[in-house]
Design a protein around this motif. Sequence first.
Motif, PDB file in Angstrom:
ATOM      1  N   LEU A  54     -18.158  21.175  14.449  1.00 31.08           N
ATOM      2  CA  LEU A  54     -17.259  20.534  15.411  1.00 31.08           C
ATOM      3  C   LEU A  54     -15.910  21.244  15.435  1.00 31.08           C
ATOM      4  O   LEU A  54     -15.296  21.460  14.396  1.00 31.08           O
ATOM      5  CB  LEU A  54     -17.048  19.063  15.039  1.00 31.08           C
ATOM      6  CG  LEU A  54     -16.056  18.282  15.915  1.00 31.08           C
ATOM      7  CD1 LEU A  54     -16.576  18.163  17.348  1.00 31.08           C
ATOM      8  CD2 LEU A  54     -15.790  16.903  15.324  1.00 31.08           C
ATOM      9  N   VAL A  61     -16.823  17.339  23.506  1.00 31.48           N
ATOM     10  CA  VAL A  61     -17.276  16.012  23.069  1.00 31.48           C
ATOM     11  C   VAL A  61     -16.728  15.753  21.668  1.00 31.48           C
ATOM     12  O   VAL A  61     -16.812  16.609  20.790  1.00 31.48           O
ATOM     13  CB  VAL A  61     -18.818  15.921  23.066  1.00 31.48           C
ATOM     14  CG1 VAL A  61     -19.290  14.598  22.492  1.00 31.48           C
ATOM     15  CG2 VAL A  61     -19.369  16.117  24.481  1.00 31.48           C
ATOM     16  N   GLY A  63     -15.889  12.351  18.616  1.00 31.55           N
ATOM     17  CA  GLY A  63     -16.278  11.006  18.197  1.00 31.55           C
ATOM     18  C   GLY A  63     -15.076  10.087  18.129  1.00 31.55           C
ATOM     19  O   GLY A  63     -14.050  10.442  17.553  1.00 31.55           O
ATOM     20  N   ARG A  94     -25.938   8.073  21.554  1.00 28.72           N
ATOM     21  CA  ARG A  94     -24.519   8.275  21.830  1.00 28.72           C
ATOM     22  C   ARG A  94     -23.608   7.894  20.670  1.00 28.72           C
ATOM     23  O   ARG A  94     -22.389   7.951  20.796  1.00 28.72           O
ATOM     24  CB  ARG A  94     -24.114   7.458  23.064  1.00 28.72           C
ATOM     25  CG  ARG A  94     -24.805   7.913  24.316  1.00 28.72           C
ATOM     26  CD  ARG A  94     -24.548   6.978  25.484  1.00 28.72           C
ATOM     27  NE  ARG A  94     -25.242   7.426  26.652  1.00 28.72           N
ATOM     28  CZ  ARG A  94     -24.661   7.958  27.709  1.00 28.72           C
ATOM     29  NH1 ARG A  94     -23.360   8.086  27.749  1.00 28.72           N
ATOM     30  NH2 ARG A  94     -25.375   8.357  28.735  1.00 28.72           N
ATOM     31  N   SER A  95     -24.189   7.455  19.563  1.00 31.88           N
ATOM     32  CA  SER A  95     -23.357   6.988  18.458  1.00 31.88           C
ATOM     33  C   SER A  95     -24.018   7.257  17.115  1.00 31.88           C
ATOM     34  O   SER A  95     -25.215   7.546  17.045  1.00 31.88           O
ATOM     35  CB  SER A  95     -23.082   5.487  18.597  1.00 31.88           C
ATOM     36  OG  SER A  95     -24.285   4.755  18.448  1.00 31.88           O
ATOM     37  N   HIS A 118     -18.996   5.946  14.969  1.00 38.47           N
ATOM     38  CA  HIS A 118     -18.448   6.854  15.972  1.00 38.47           C
ATOM     39  C   HIS A 118     -19.283   6.733  17.241  1.00 38.47           C
ATOM     40  O   HIS A 118     -20.519   6.767  17.172  1.00 38.47           O
ATOM     41  CB  HIS A 118     -18.588   8.319  15.527  1.00 38.47           C
ATOM     42  CG  HIS A 118     -17.421   8.883  14.818  1.00 38.47           C
ATOM     43  ND1 HIS A 118     -17.545   9.925  13.924  1.00 38.47           N
ATOM     44  CD2 HIS A 118     -16.102   8.598  14.869  1.00 38.47           C
ATOM     45  CE1 HIS A 118     -16.357  10.248  13.453  1.00 38.47           C
ATOM     46  NE2 HIS A 118     -15.464   9.454  14.000  1.00 38.47           N
ATOM     47  N   PHE A 120     -19.678   8.938  20.701  1.00 38.46           N
ATOM     48  CA  PHE A 120     -19.301  10.256  21.193  1.00 38.46           C
ATOM     49  C   PHE A 120     -18.909  10.161  22.658  1.00 38.46           C
ATOM     50  O   PHE A 120     -19.573   9.489  23.452  1.00 38.46           O
ATOM     51  CB  PHE A 120     -20.437  11.252  20.940  1.00 38.46           C
ATOM     52  CG  PHE A 120     -20.572  11.514  19.471  1.00 38.46           C
ATOM     53  CD1 PHE A 120     -19.817  12.502  18.859  1.00 38.46           C
ATOM     54  CD2 PHE A 120     -21.389  10.716  18.683  1.00 38.46           C
ATOM     55  CE1 PHE A 120     -19.889  12.711  17.486  1.00 38.46           C
ATOM     56  CE2 PHE A 120     -21.471  10.922  17.308  1.00 38.46           C
ATOM     57  CZ  PHE A 120     -20.717  11.919  16.714  1.00 38.46           C
ATOM     58  N   SER A 128     -18.526   7.699  27.319  1.00 36.91           N
ATOM     59  CA  SER A 128     -19.523   7.980  26.285  1.00 36.91           C
ATOM     60  C   SER A 128     -20.561   8.962  26.818  1.00 36.91           C
ATOM     61  O   SER A 128     -20.864   8.992  28.012  1.00 36.91           O
ATOM     62  CB  SER A 128     -20.181   6.690  25.797  1.00 36.91           C
ATOM     63  OG  SER A 128     -20.961   6.118  26.811  1.00 36.91           O
ATOM     64  N   VAL A 131     -24.813  12.524  21.847  1.00 41.19           N
ATOM     65  CA  VAL A 131     -24.371  13.252  20.661  1.00 41.19           C
ATOM     66  C   VAL A 131     -24.771  14.715  20.876  1.00 41.19           C
ATOM     67  O   VAL A 131     -25.941  14.995  21.160  1.00 41.19           O
ATOM     68  CB  VAL A 131     -25.050  12.708  19.384  1.00 41.19           C
ATOM     69  CG1 VAL A 131     -24.620  13.514  18.160  1.00 41.19           C
ATOM     70  CG2 VAL A 131     -24.767  11.227  19.191  1.00 41.19           C
TER      71      VAL A 131
END
Length: 144
Positions: A54, A61, A63, A94-95, A118, A120, A128, A131
């Motif tokens: 990251l 994107v 978190g 998505r989380s 988190h 994302f 949102s 991920v």
Amino acid sequence: MRDQPRARRSDYLWFCPMPTRWMDNDVYGHVNNVVYYSYFDSAANRYLIDAGGLDIHRDPVVGFVVSSHCRYHEPIAFPETLEIGLRVDRLGDRSVTYGLAIFKAGADTASADGEFVHVFVERASGLSTAVPDKLAHALDQIRR
């Protein structure tokens, strides 16, 4: 939640060293409760940076924390050296829900443990989104 046993080192798959700082202590002589959340946040993001690649400054994107809680078992204080245990309890589209625990260096039982979620989101829109694959792969490596 009081009936739940204290987390053990073997419950976690990745560890982040975390020194306490003088400013972490409160007037009662121990680390203030809000600082525990910064330890959780730092450990989760350290993992996403190191294992998932990251780029916190440029990736489209990121978190966002949407939920967190912590159970406190025993006080910690500066100048303790800590180890933050991290695992993934749930990885959605998505989380991610992390399980975390704070251990004094070398201790088998946690001084505190909790959960951190988190979601994302697209940096530009704040909406949102899925991920990213590189993060999903890294997160899957520490899933219980």
